[in-house]
Design an enzyme around this catalytic site. Structure first.
Site, PDB file in Angstrom:
ATOM      1  N   GLU A  46       0.846  -1.192   0.000  1.00  0.00           N
ATOM      2  CA  GLU A  46       0.000   0.000   0.000  1.00  0.00           C
ATOM      3  C   GLU A  46       0.885   1.247   0.000  1.00  0.00           C
ATOM      4  O   GLU A  46       2.067   1.191   0.319  1.00  0.00           O
ATOM      5  CB  GLU A  46      -0.867   0.034   1.271  1.00  0.00           C
ATOM      6  N   SER A 108     -10.642   1.132  16.181  1.00  0.00           N
ATOM      7  CA  SER A 108     -10.537   2.423  16.850  1.00  0.00           C
ATOM      8  C   SER A 108      -9.123   2.813  17.263  1.00  0.00           C
ATOM      9  O   SER A 108      -8.945   3.819  17.940  1.00  0.00           O
ATOM     10  CB  SER A 108     -11.424   2.429  18.099  1.00  0.00           C
ATOM     11  N   GLY A 110      -6.354   3.384  15.238  1.00  0.00           N
ATOM     12  CA  GLY A 110      -5.502   3.934  14.195  1.00  0.00           C
ATOM     13  C   GLY A 110      -4.768   5.180  14.658  1.00  0.00           C
ATOM     14  O   GLY A 110      -5.147   5.822  15.641  1.00  0.00           O
ATOM     15  N   TYR A 132      -9.849   6.857  15.615  1.00  0.00           N
ATOM     16  CA  TYR A 132     -10.006   6.700  14.163  1.00  0.00           C
ATOM     17  C   TYR A 132      -9.319   5.430  13.663  1.00  0.00           C
ATOM     18  O   TYR A 132      -8.482   4.831  14.346  1.00  0.00           O
ATOM     19  CB  TYR A 132      -9.427   7.915  13.429  1.00  0.00           C
ATOM     20  N   ASP A 135      -6.669   5.459   7.117  1.00  0.00           N
ATOM     21  CA  ASP A 135      -6.210   4.724   5.942  1.00  0.00           C
ATOM     22  C   ASP A 135      -5.312   5.548   5.032  1.00  0.00           C
ATOM     23  O   ASP A 135      -4.347   5.034   4.478  1.00  0.00           O
ATOM     24  CB  ASP A 135      -7.414   4.219   5.136  1.00  0.00           C
ATOM     25  N   ASN A 182     -11.725   5.619   2.139  1.00  0.00           N
ATOM     26  CA  ASN A 182     -10.442   4.987   1.864  1.00  0.00           C
ATOM     27  C   ASN A 182      -9.457   5.939   1.196  1.00  0.00           C
ATOM     28  O   ASN A 182      -8.645   6.573   1.837  1.00  0.00           O
ATOM     29  CB  ASN A 182     -10.672   3.735   1.011  1.00  0.00           C
ATOM     30  N   ASP A 233     -10.098   1.821  -3.881  1.00  0.00           N
ATOM     31  CA  ASP A 233      -9.079   1.951  -2.846  1.00  0.00           C
ATOM     32  C   ASP A 233      -8.442   3.339  -2.955  1.00  0.00           C
ATOM     33  O   ASP A 233      -9.147   4.326  -3.105  1.00  0.00           O
ATOM     34  CB  ASP A 233      -8.057   0.821  -2.991  1.00  0.00           C
TER      35      ASP A 233
END
Length: 323
Positions: A46, A108, A110, A132, A135, A182, A233
């Site tokens: 990613e 929760s 992140g 949060y 992403d 995303n 994405d």
């Protein structure tokens, strides 16, 4: 007993395992080529992002690794590792630091970490205590940034898009009630915000007011609804304000005009037979129209790769840092 012969549906020889509806199959289409093999394993790649020196950064979402690829040697090394972070993106602040987004436990925990380009001097920018599931992010010229909260599903849309002030002290909502926000990108003039909604298969186009937070009257719309599994994405733009959206579990990236109309697509080789479907993130090589797309083959044996194709125009780097 007599049974009438009824018409029967039949599979066509050569049908793709990831078919697209007719409107998309007729788009201008190119096939990407392999650019760099990252692993024999199906690592969840990613967050492709280049720094000013031309080095490439990306992450392995489930391994917790942040990678650097030095060019032109294409030498790969891990500069940081934190498994529980579950990193999903890397972007470059105007001060040169890497900002790494982490989805945490996908519920929760992140957070966003900042670090030097060698992985040192780690600082927490958005702590896990904020709740949060982060992403992706995109910077504006002021040094603030928008991030996506990857929570929620269609019957419980609790994700969204938020803005963090340039001094990193305040977080304000921009879009809410989303099913796993995303990818995110800003237009070249920073007046249009794009966001993808993974679990609802939607593309959001938002016209911002001068404060960059409030939405202009009639300024929020959904110009495109995607089909198939899984969904849209991460995304990026080129210098003509075209938007490139990686399609997870579809082995391709769709391209949209600045007003949200589909105008092209880039396919990854092997997708029709079920390979390299986990395409997650597009990014341009600086100063070129060459677009990289990362993907992995899961347990199907072809590992994790970065692919390359040419887009409509030169890439726009303002979405990751400001000079």
């Amino acid at each position: 007993m007599y049974v009438k012969q009824l018409p029967k549906l039949k599979y066509k020889q050569g049908d793709s395992l990831v078919p697209m509806f007719s409107g998309e199959s007729n788009l201008q289409t190119v096939i990407a080529e392999p650019w760099l093999k990252i692993s024999d394993e199906g690592l969840a790649l990613e967050g492709l992002c280049f720094d000013r020196q031309g080095n490439l950064y990306f992450v392995d979402a489930f391994g917790g690794n942040v990678y650097q690829v030095t060019l032109p040697e294409k030498k790969i090394k891990i500069i940081y590792r934190l498994p529980e972070l579950n990193p999903a993106a890397v972007k470059i602040h105007k001060d040169g630091r890497l900002f790494v987004c982490g989805v945490g436990d996908f519920k929760s925990t992140g957070r966003i970490l900042a670090m030097q380009q060698d992985g040192s001097e780690v600082e927490v920018i958005v702590p896990s205590s904020t709740g949060y599931c982060i992403d992706d992010l995109v910077f504006d010229q002021k040094g603030g940034f928008y991030f996506t909260d990857l929570k929620g599903f269609p019957t419980n849309p609790i994700g969204g898009v938020y803005y963090v002030s340039p001094d990193f002290t305040t977080i304000q909502p921009v879009l809410q009630n989303m099913a796993a926000a995303n990818g995110i990108a800003l237009s070249t003039d920073e007046k249009t915000l794009w966001a993808t909604e993974l679990n609802a298969n939607r593309l959001h186009r938002v016209l911002l007011q001068d404060d960059g937070i409030q939405i202009a009257p009639f300024g929020a719309n959904i110009p495109y609804t995607f089909t198939g599994h899984h969904g849209p994405d991460s995304c990026c733009i080129d210098s003509d304000d075209n938007l490139y959206v990686a399609m997870y579990e579809q082995g391709r990236a769709l391209v949209f005009s600045k007003t949200g109309y589909p105008i092209g697509q880039i396919l990854l080789p092997g997708r029709d037979t079920g390979h390299m479907l986990r395409s997650t993130h597009p990014a341009f090589i600086p100063g070129t129209d060459q677009l990289l797309i990362c993907s992995n083959d899961g347990t199907n044996g072809r590992g994790a790769w970065i692919y390359i194709a040419r887009g409509f125009a030169t890439g726009h780097l303002g979405y990751q840092f400001s000079e």
